[in-house]
Design a protein around this motif. Structure first.
Motif, PDB file in Angstrom:
ATOM      1  N   GLY A 189       0.737  -1.128   0.123  1.00 46.68           N
ATOM      2  CA  GLY A 189      -0.163  -0.096   0.110  1.00 46.68           C
ATOM      3  C   GLY A 189       0.862   1.327   0.015  1.00 46.68           C
ATOM      4  N   ASP A 190       2.213   1.213   0.192  1.00 44.21           N
ATOM      5  CA  ASP A 190       2.773   2.437   0.245  1.00 44.21           C
ATOM      6  C   ASP A 190       3.050   2.931  -1.114  1.00 44.21           C
ATOM      7  N   LYS A 191       3.361   4.255  -1.282  1.00 37.87           N
ATOM      8  CA  LYS A 191       3.452   4.879  -2.732  1.00 37.87           C
ATOM      9  C   LYS A 191       5.075   4.953  -2.622  1.00 37.87           C
ATOM     10  N   VAL A 192       5.728   4.465  -3.517  1.00 39.55           N
ATOM     11  CA  VAL A 192       7.196   4.337  -3.856  1.00 39.55           C
ATOM     12  C   VAL A 192       7.594   4.854  -5.099  1.00 39.55           C
ATOM     13  N   GLY A 193       8.442   5.879  -5.119  1.00 42.68           N
ATOM     14  CA  GLY A 193       9.086   6.342  -6.593  1.00 42.68           C
ATOM     15  C   GLY A 193      10.323   5.906  -6.513  1.00 42.68           C
ATOM     16  N   ILE A 194      10.854   5.359  -7.993  1.00 44.67           N
ATOM     17  CA  ILE A 194      11.861   4.910  -8.517  1.00 44.67           C
ATOM     18  C   ILE A 194      12.294   5.987  -9.367  1.00 44.67           C
ATOM     19  N   VAL A 195      13.706   6.777  -8.869  1.00 45.99           N
ATOM     20  CA  VAL A 195      14.261   7.556  -9.725  1.00 45.99           C
ATOM     21  C   VAL A 195      15.452   7.042 -10.566  1.00 45.99           C
ATOM     22  N   GLY A 196      15.179   7.227 -12.117  1.00 46.31           N
ATOM     23  CA  GLY A 196      16.200   6.405 -13.082  1.00 46.31           C
ATOM     24  C   GLY A 196      15.396   5.139 -13.284  1.00 46.31           C
ATOM     25  N   PHE A 197      15.517   4.654 -14.472  1.00 48.25           N
ATOM     26  CA  PHE A 197      14.713   3.667 -15.032  1.00 48.25           C
ATOM     27  C   PHE A 197      15.487   2.385 -16.012  1.00 48.25           C
ATOM     28  N   GLY A 198      16.854   2.412 -15.518  1.00 48.52           N
ATOM     29  CA  GLY A 198      17.683   1.607 -16.034  1.00 48.52           C
ATOM     30  C   GLY A 198      17.952   0.170 -15.551  1.00 48.52           C
ATOM     31  N   GLY A 199      19.096  -0.296 -15.423  1.00 47.51           N
ATOM     32  CA  GLY A 199      19.489  -1.667 -14.999  1.00 47.51           C
ATOM     33  C   GLY A 199      18.996  -1.952 -13.359  1.00 47.51           C
ATOM     34  N   LEU A 200      19.031  -0.741 -12.550  1.00 46.16           N
ATOM     35  CA  LEU A 200      18.832  -0.794 -11.097  1.00 46.16           C
ATOM     36  C   LEU A 200      17.328  -0.388 -10.913  1.00 46.16           C
ATOM     37  N   GLY A 201      17.027   0.572 -11.700  1.00 45.39           N
ATOM     38  CA  GLY A 201      15.588   1.294 -11.612  1.00 45.39           C
ATOM     39  C   GLY A 201      14.529   0.272 -12.035  1.00 45.39           C
ATOM     40  N   HIS A 202      14.608  -0.513 -13.035  1.00 40.20           N
ATOM     41  CA  HIS A 202      13.482  -1.379 -13.579  1.00 40.20           C
ATOM     42  C   HIS A 202      13.360  -2.500 -12.656  1.00 40.20           C
ATOM     43  N   LEU A 203      14.537  -3.136 -12.294  1.00 36.05           N
ATOM     44  CA  LEU A 203      14.445  -4.161 -11.327  1.00 36.05           C
ATOM     45  C   LEU A 203      13.875  -3.897  -9.805  1.00 36.05           C
ATOM     46  N   GLY A 204      14.258  -2.392  -9.542  1.00 39.72           N
ATOM     47  CA  GLY A 204      13.712  -1.871  -8.180  1.00 39.72           C
ATOM     48  C   GLY A 204      12.121  -1.803  -8.346  1.00 39.72           C
ATOM     49  N   ALA A 205      11.779  -1.283  -9.655  1.00 43.39           N
ATOM     50  CA  ALA A 205      10.307  -1.093  -9.782  1.00 43.39           C
ATOM     51  C   ALA A 205       9.699  -2.319  -9.456  1.00 43.39           C
ATOM     52  N   LYS A 206      10.006  -3.482 -10.207  1.00 46.04           N
ATOM     53  CA  LYS A 206       9.561  -4.664 -10.188  1.00 46.04           C
ATOM     54  C   LYS A 206       9.422  -5.293  -8.542  1.00 46.04           C
ATOM     55  N   ILE A 207      10.526  -4.983  -8.077  1.00 45.25           N
ATOM     56  CA  ILE A 207      10.611  -5.645  -6.538  1.00 45.25           C
ATOM     57  C   ILE A 207       9.569  -4.721  -5.638  1.00 45.25           C
ATOM     58  N   ALA A 208       9.559  -3.327  -5.774  1.00 44.59           N
ATOM     59  CA  ALA A 208       8.599  -2.641  -5.060  1.00 44.59           C
ATOM     60  C   ALA A 208       7.222  -2.991  -5.351  1.00 44.59           C
ATOM     61  N   LYS A 209       6.803  -3.154  -6.514  1.00 44.33           N
ATOM     62  CA  LYS A 209       5.503  -3.727  -6.914  1.00 44.33           C
ATOM     63  C   LYS A 209       5.004  -4.993  -6.499  1.00 44.33           C
ATOM     64  N   ALA A 210       6.198  -6.013  -6.389  1.00 45.82           N
ATOM     65  CA  ALA A 210       5.707  -7.471  -5.846  1.00 45.82           C
ATOM     66  C   ALA A 210       5.512  -7.202  -4.313  1.00 45.82           C
TER      67      ALA A 210
END
Length: 364
Positions: A189-210
């Motif tokens: 339920g938290d709102k999470v921002g990921i700054v940068g959408f490269g190798g780190l960012g896209h994986l961080g986005a997937k993890i946060a969503k999961a």
């Protein structure tokens, strides 16, 4: 001694090329690993080019290593021949300081800190009786090679549900983004921002969503907005001032993954009161932070460095459980210099992984 081959550079201005060397045999508590895959991290490029002014040459990068165990020392209990295993950014630490005793090996406080998988302590390489260099723990050479020898405590288990080539970047990019989200207690339920959408960012986005978070990625390119949509997360252009204004004081946690100096002030303004922005992508000084924005809302700006061994195993298991992993492009080792150029140009979606079988085709 073990005859080994890999790709290394001898100078900050030279390209990586075939390099033959010797590794030490597995000791009592060591594991010998046949390297199958190795991820290409942006920090590999920084290190090879001496952009952090601490590179030990010859430099053989590679700290997202996956392979099979081929030999174990007589005292090894954690791993067995045939196991699929991984090695991340560390291959040892002092084991004695307070962080190490607390399980935070990545914050080891010994003189040399933790021992990196490559670019280890700046002391001369040992010499064999014939005068040739022996590369062991004095000048560590990494995973762009066919074999690695590592203490069993720093070897991770690759879950059966995770493809080994996909697992490789999780050993650095995965834990680098997961560890701060765990530390600052990102929850459903938290709102999470990921700054940068490269190798780190896209994986961080997937993890946060999961993890159950509502995820927004901030990128500089319109093309990546489509990638965000494909992943099922929101996408915002960093220079869209109206979009940023609409998001002011709305995020529970923000993770900056940009791998170079950048201005985090526009994103600090997006945090709620008492919330944190953590920087994981850049190790150099950043633009000054507007402390008025920080102080008036009791916000925090923090940093996080890779992750400890427990976090690394956790995120490997988490990715296997949730069926997620980085988007990768497999390349032969012979394409590594071209891959570096494309990473620096932002022309990769999203992680290169070296198929180390290609090394066997390299003529001496």
């Amino acid at each position: 001694m073990i005859k080994a081959r890999g790709y290394a550079t001898r100078h900050s201005f030279s390209r990586l090329k075939l390099f033959e060397f010797e590794r030490e045999e597995a000791g009592t508590y060591d594991v010998e690993i046949k390297v199958l895959f190795c991820g290409v991290c942006h920090s590999d490029i920084h290190q090879a080019k001496n952009e952090w002014s601490n590179t030990v040459y010859p430099c053989m990068p590679g700290h997202e290593v996956v392979g099979t165990v081929t030999k174990v020392g007589p005292g090894v209990t954690r791993h067995a021949v045939g196991d699929m295993v991984g090695v991340g950014c560390m291959i040892d630490s002092c084991r004695e300081c307070a962080p190490c005793k607390a399980g935070d090996q990545n914050y080891c406080e010994s003189n040399n800190s933790w021992l990196a998988t490559y670019n280890g302590p700046m002391v001369p390489a040992k010499k064999a009786p014939d005068g040739n260099n022996i590369y062991g723990r004095d000048n560590t050479l990494g995973g762009y090679s066919d074999v690695l020898v590592v203490n069993e405590d720093f070897v991770l288990k690759i879950p059966a549900g995770l493809a080994p080539e996909v697992a490789a970047p999780i050993l650095c990019a995965g834990v680098t983004t997961y560890s701060p989200m765990k530390h600052w207690k990102v929850k459903d339920g938290d709102k999470v921002g990921i700054v940068g959408f490269g190798g780190l960012g896209h994986l961080g986005a997937k993890i946060a969503k999961a993890m159950g978070a509502e995820v927004t990625v901030f990128t500089t390119t319109k093309e990546k907005l489509d990638e965000a949509k494909r992943l099922g997360v929101a996408g915002v252009l960093e220079k869209d001032k109206e979009a940023l204004k609409a998001l002011k004081s709305s995020f529970d946690f923000i993770l900056s993954t940009i791998p170079e100096k950048h201005d985090i002030n526009p994103f600090v303004a997006l945090l709620k009161r008492d919330c944190t922005l953590a920087v994981v992508g850049a190790l150099e000084p950043l633009a000054p932070v507007n402390n008025q924005e920080v102080a008036f809302h009791r916000k925090s700006v923090a940093g996080s460095l890779i992750g400890n061994l427990a976090d690394t195993q956790e995120i490997l298991d988490f990715c296997a459980q949730h069926g997620i992993g980085p988007d990768i492009q497999l390349i032969p080792i012979q394409d590594i210099n071209d891959a570096y150029d494309k990473v620096e140009a932002g022309d990769v979606r999203f992680r290169y992984v070296i198929d180390m079988a290609s090394l066997a085709t390299e003529a001496a």
